[in-house]
Scaffold this active site. Structure first.
Site, short mmCIF file in Angstrom:
data_model
loop_
_atom_site.label_atom_id
_atom_site.label_comp_id
_atom_site.label_asym_id
_atom_site.label_seq_id
_atom_site.Cartn_x
_atom_site.Cartn_y
_atom_site.Cartn_z
N CYS A 116 0.63 -1.09 0.14
CA CYS A 116 0.02 0.10 0.10
C CYS A 116 0.88 1.34 0.05
O CYS A 116 2.13 1.17 0.05
CB CYS A 116 -0.85 -0.10 1.16
SG CYS A 116 -0.37 0.66 2.74
N ASP A 146 1.03 15.64 5.61
CA ASP A 146 -0.12 15.50 4.70
C ASP A 146 0.11 15.84 3.21
O ASP A 146 0.47 17.21 3.16
CB ASP A 146 -1.62 15.57 5.16
CG ASP A 146 -2.58 14.80 4.52
OD1 ASP A 146 -3.12 13.88 5.31
OD2 ASP A 146 -2.71 15.39 3.52
N HIS A 204 1.87 -2.42 8.70
CA HIS A 204 0.49 -2.34 8.13
C HIS A 204 -0.39 -2.99 9.06
O HIS A 204 -0.51 -4.30 9.24
CB HIS A 204 0.65 -3.02 6.81
CG HIS A 204 -0.79 -2.68 5.98
ND1 HIS A 204 -0.80 -1.97 5.28
CD2 HIS A 204 -2.00 -3.31 6.15
CE1 HIS A 204 -2.33 -1.96 4.74
NE2 HIS A 204 -2.85 -2.95 5.46
N GLY A 237 -14.64 7.95 6.72
CA GLY A 237 -14.00 8.81 5.68
C GLY A 237 -12.51 8.41 5.46
O GLY A 237 -11.80 9.25 4.81
N THR A 240 -9.55 7.07 3.53
CA THR A 240 -9.28 6.86 2.24
C THR A 240 -7.99 5.83 1.79
O THR A 240 -7.84 5.46 0.81
CB THR A 240 -9.08 8.13 1.37
OG1 THR A 240 -8.04 8.81 1.89
CG2 THR A 240 -10.39 9.00 1.26
N HIS A 257 -4.28 1.94 5.64
CA HIS A 257 -3.21 1.65 6.39
C HIS A 257 -3.45 2.77 7.47
O HIS A 257 -3.59 4.02 7.18
CB HIS A 257 -1.95 2.09 5.66
CG HIS A 257 -0.61 1.69 6.34
ND1 HIS A 257 0.32 0.89 6.08
CD2 HIS A 257 -0.25 2.21 7.66
CE1 HIS A 257 1.29 0.91 6.82
NE2 HIS A 257 1.15 1.61 7.60
N HIS A 285 -3.61 5.31 10.19
CA HIS A 285 -2.69 6.66 10.48
C HIS A 285 -3.50 7.61 11.23
O HIS A 285 -4.71 7.44 11.25
CB HIS A 285 -2.47 7.19 9.03
CG HIS A 285 -3.72 7.37 8.00
ND1 HIS A 285 -4.36 6.63 7.52
CD2 HIS A 285 -4.45 8.70 8.03
CE1 HIS A 285 -5.34 6.85 6.82
NE2 HIS A 285 -5.36 8.05 6.99
N HIS A 318 -4.19 11.56 12.00
CA HIS A 318 -3.98 12.84 11.49
C HIS A 318 -3.66 13.84 12.90
O HIS A 318 -4.49 13.47 13.88
CB HIS A 318 -5.31 13.39 11.03
CG HIS A 318 -5.62 12.78 9.52
ND1 HIS A 318 -5.32 13.30 8.32
CD2 HIS A 318 -6.46 11.70 9.38
CE1 HIS A 318 -5.80 12.66 7.38
NE2 HIS A 318 -6.28 11.48 8.07
P1 5GP Z 1 -7.62 9.46 5.31
O1 5GP Z 1 -8.79 9.96 4.33
O2 5GP Z 1 -7.47 7.93 4.92
O3 5GP Z 1 -8.10 9.64 6.93
O4 5GP Z 1 -6.28 10.19 5.26
C1 5GP Z 1 -5.59 9.81 4.30
C2 5GP Z 1 -4.67 11.11 4.03
O5 5GP Z 1 -3.31 10.60 3.39
C3 5GP Z 1 -5.21 12.31 3.22
O6 5GP Z 1 -5.31 13.41 4.09
C4 5GP Z 1 -4.29 12.38 2.17
O7 5GP Z 1 -4.20 13.71 1.76
C5 5GP Z 1 -2.95 11.79 2.66
N1 5GP Z 1 -2.10 11.03 1.71
C6 5GP Z 1 -2.62 10.18 0.61
N2 5GP Z 1 -1.61 9.86 -0.08
C7 5GP Z 1 -0.65 10.59 0.47
C8 5GP Z 1 1.01 10.50 0.18
O8 5GP Z 1 1.41 9.91 -0.85
N3 5GP Z 1 1.67 11.19 0.64
C9 5GP Z 1 1.30 12.10 1.82
N4 5GP Z 1 2.13 12.69 2.63
N5 5GP Z 1 0.05 11.96 2.16
C10 5GP Z 1 -0.99 11.26 1.43
ZN ZN Z 2 0.36 -0.55 4.37
#
Ligand code: 5GP
Ligand code: ZN
Length: 109
Positions: free
Chosen positions: A2, A28, A44, A88, A90, A93, A95, A97
């Site tokens: 991923c 981000d 992961h 929400g 996306t 994996h 993470h 914020h």
């Molecule tokens: P989620 O919506 O899953 O809580 O947050 C995913 C976050 O990962 C989003 O805020 C998006 O901007 C960030 N993101 C997605 N792809 C990448 C990437 O390749 N590099 C970085 N630094 N952030 C990413």
């Molecule tokens: Zn992963």
């Protein structure tokens, strides 16, 4: 692999602001606040439903240190863990914020 596993492995170059045995911290790519960091476990896990109490405790115990490092402990910050479709999430994996640098709206939309 991923996208966050690739970042952890260094296959996708990124600006690693903090690293220890369990996590990396990167900005981000699409910041929603002046400070928008992602705390990414090296292991992961699809989402928070898979975390062990040990890893959860370890990561949460580092938040104070990270908040101090980025000078946001005084004005405050928000940590968010989006989970699943309605949450929400996306990137599948886990993470965390970390948002700061302005007054954040509440409740979330
Ligand atoms: P989620 O919506 O899953 O809580 O947050 C995913 C976050 O990962 C989003 O805020 C998006 O901007 C960030 N993101 C997605 N792809 C990448 C990437 O390749 N590099 C970085 N630094 N952030 C990413
Ligand atoms: Zn992963």
């Amino acid at each position: 692999m991923c996208v966050f596993c690739k970042i952890v492995a260094g296959e996708i170059p990124s600006n690693v602001l903090y690293e220890d045995e369990n996590i990396i911290v990167i900005p981000d790519i699409n910041p929603e606040a002046p400070v928008h960091l992602l705390l990414i476990p090296k292991l992961h896990l699809d989402n928070i439903m898979e975390i062990s109490p040990e890893l959860a405790g370890n990561i949460f115990s580092k938040i104070r240190e990270i908040a101090k490092k980025f000078n946001i402990e005084e004005n405050g910050f928000r940590i968010v863990i989006n989970t699943g479709k309605d949450g929400g999430q996306t990137v599948e994996h886990l993470h965390i914020h970390l948002l700061a640098g302005r007054e954040l709206l509440w409740p979330a939309g």
